[in-house]
Scaffold this active site. Structure first.
Site, mmCIF file in Angstrom:
data_model
loop_
_atom_site.group_PDB
_atom_site.id
_atom_site.type_symbol
_atom_site.label_atom_id
_atom_site.label_comp_id
_atom_site.label_asym_id
_atom_site.label_seq_id
_atom_site.Cartn_x
_atom_site.Cartn_y
_atom_site.Cartn_z
ATOM 1 N N GLN A 1 0.850 -1.201 0.000
ATOM 2 C CA GLN A 1 0.000 0.000 0.000
ATOM 3 C C GLN A 1 0.881 1.245 0.000
ATOM 4 O O GLN A 1 1.581 1.515 0.972
ATOM 5 C CB GLN A 1 -0.902 -0.030 1.232
ATOM 6 C CG GLN A 1 -1.814 1.157 1.385
ATOM 7 C CD GLN A 1 -2.544 1.140 2.717
ATOM 8 O OE1 GLN A 1 -2.064 0.563 3.678
ATOM 9 N NE2 GLN A 1 -3.699 1.771 2.783
ATOM 10 N N SER B 1 0.970 6.563 2.675
ATOM 11 C CA SER B 1 1.600 7.544 3.559
ATOM 12 C C SER B 1 2.815 8.206 2.909
ATOM 13 O O SER B 1 3.533 7.589 2.116
ATOM 14 C CB SER B 1 2.039 6.865 4.863
ATOM 15 O OG SER B 1 0.940 6.342 5.565
ATOM 16 N N SER C 1 4.534 -1.603 4.342
ATOM 17 C CA SER C 1 4.743 -3.014 4.643
ATOM 18 C C SER C 1 4.829 -3.810 3.350
ATOM 19 O O SER C 1 4.078 -3.555 2.401
ATOM 20 C CB SER C 1 3.584 -3.561 5.476
ATOM 21 O OG SER C 1 3.427 -2.824 6.665
ATOM 22 N N GLU D 1 -8.889 -1.386 5.949
ATOM 23 C CA GLU D 1 -7.614 -1.512 6.647
ATOM 24 C C GLU D 1 -7.811 -1.449 8.159
ATOM 25 O O GLU D 1 -7.236 -2.248 8.906
ATOM 26 C CB GLU D 1 -6.664 -0.394 6.202
ATOM 27 C CG GLU D 1 -5.334 -0.413 6.934
ATOM 28 C CD GLU D 1 -4.441 0.760 6.554
ATOM 29 O OE1 GLU D 1 -3.212 0.610 6.633
ATOM 30 O OE2 GLU D 1 -4.971 1.831 6.184
ATOM 31 N N GLU E 1 -4.820 10.183 16.530
ATOM 32 C CA GLU E 1 -5.372 11.542 16.522
ATOM 33 C C GLU E 1 -6.436 11.690 15.436
ATOM 34 O O GLU E 1 -7.518 12.258 15.650
ATOM 35 C CB GLU E 1 -4.251 12.566 16.309
ATOM 36 C CG GLU E 1 -3.299 12.716 17.480
ATOM 37 C CD GLU E 1 -2.306 11.572 17.593
ATOM 38 O OE1 GLU E 1 -1.662 11.429 18.649
ATOM 39 O OE2 GLU E 1 -2.178 10.792 16.618
#
Length: 401
Positions: free
Chosen positions: A120, A123, A155, A238, A371
């Site tokens: 994936q 990020s 990952s 996810e 958060e």
């Protein structure tokens, strides 16, 4: 193999019979696992709620547990599937929801059998916890796209065949609107994967540099500029895959600490007893909540409740592993796991107390930071007012970088 004819009523007894007939022809004890899974896919017993010909039977999603339980009862135990979590849990439902018929035919079966591994590419180091602020660019180039940027915390990138990728295709619109979703072949020229060593000594994750990577437009999922909407399907799945997996009563890390308490009476104090009881109750409440979430998933799509499951999973892992160190005292400070490894999954209960404590710190980052999850829970579950967002209508190119 005798099976119910197409169009027959698909209820639990009918599906159990289909599984029994399948296993009678494909003995899990003697059939190669990949061949077994390929045949299971073709029989529509991979994901029963998927369409016929795409691993399913068009049955209600709630019946998947019936199929899985019957396969297990008849002797099939999945082995070595840890490295497929992104493909199975995130890519597959997204491809089903937004892929073309050609994309579903190309990717779903090898994804399910494990022939192809997925990662994936979401990020980014410059976006922090705000995925919509991503800066990786995809520029139109004839019948495809040229992608340049950097992704992080990926990952399985070091062994993945394909990646689900979000990139910015229009910097002149607000950040959520100018994103497009792609399937990236990880063997393409310009894909550079580098290991990220963690505080545990291991490197589960990678940073991935994309240097003028060519992606055909046929590998776009969803419409151009609709990548944020497509990504929501991935993200919801996810969070459920991280925080919503089934556990027995007193399962997971609370089992480890409870065992220490029962077998090491010399470590007990009144204060530790109170802390353990509080966390045991929290863990049981989280387990029952996750069971309700799975029941909701069985009749529909994952929603914001998955964020709550993932959030509680992160908090509990960190607090329980901290309590374990407190119970063990100096013994818990020893650390013998500082060896470079590239694991495909993490089984924390089988590792040392020090490893559990260090690795659990990442739980509040991976799969959505705690958060951000708090905001999702507050706004979409509790119905609280949204936080003011001054960048909502500002073009991405005009945002401070």
């Amino acid at each position: 193999m005798t099976t119910a004819p197409a169009g027959a009523s698909l209820d639990a007894p009918a599906l159990r019979q289909r599984v029994a007939d399948f296993v009678a022809e494909h003995d899990p004890a003697t059939t190669d696992q990949r061949e077994f899974l390929a045949a299971r896919f073709d029989a529509g017993l991979a994901w029963v709620h998927f369409p016929e010909g795409e691993g399913g039977l068009g049955a209600p999603r709630a019946l998947q547990s019936v199929v899985d339980e019957e396969f297990e009862r008849l002797g099939y135990t999945p082995v070595g599937r840890e490295g497929l979590v992104i493909g199975l849990g995130m890519a597959a439902p997204t491809i089903l929801a937004f892929g073309t018929s050609e994309q579903r035919a190309r990717y779903l079966k090898p994804l399910y059998t494990g022939e192809e591994v997925w990662c994936q590419l979401f990020s980014e180091p410059g976006a922090g916890s705000d995925l919509a602020a991503l800066g990786t660019r995809a520029v139109r180039d004839g019948d495809g796209w040229t992608v340049t940027g950097q992704k992080v915390w990926t990952s399985l990138a070091h062994r993945a065949d394909f990646a689900i990728l979000v990139a910015r295709t229009d910097p002149d619109v607000p950040k959520h609107k100018g994103i497009t979703y792609f399937i990236c072949d990880m063997s393409t020229d310009g894909v550079d994967v580098r290991a990220l060593r963690q505080i545990t000594g291991e490197a589960e994750f990678n940073e991935v540099y994309l240097n003028d990577v060519r992606i055909p437009d046929t590998q776009r999922l969803g419409d151009e500029g609709e990548g944020w909407r497509v990504a929501q399907t991935t993200l919801m799945n996810e969070r459920v895959s991280i925080g919503g997996y089934p556990e027995p009563r007193e399962g997971g890390l609370i089992a480890v600490v409870s065992h220490i308490w029962r077998t090491r009476p010399e470590l007990r104090t009144p204060g530790l007893h109170d802390a353990l009881m509080r966390l045991w109750v929290d863990a049981e409440a989280a387990r029952l909540t996750k069971e309700r979430l799975r029941q909701q998933l069985a009749i529909g799509q994952p929603g914001p409740e998955g964020s709550a499951a993932k959030f509680s999973f992160s908090r509990l892992n960190q607090e329980i592993s901290g309590l374990e160190l407190e119970m063990l005292g100096g013994e818990g400070l020893t650390y013998d796991d500082w060896t470079f490894r590239r694991p495909e999954g993490v089984e924390m209960a089988k590792r040392s107390a020090g490893f559990r404590y260090l690795r659990s710190k990442g739980n509040s980052i991976e799969g959505g930071t705690s958060e951000i999850l708090r905001n999702i829970i507050a706004e979409r579950v509790l119905g609280l007012p949204a936080e003011p967002r001054v960048d909502k209508d500002v073009a991405w190119k005009d945002l401070p970088k």
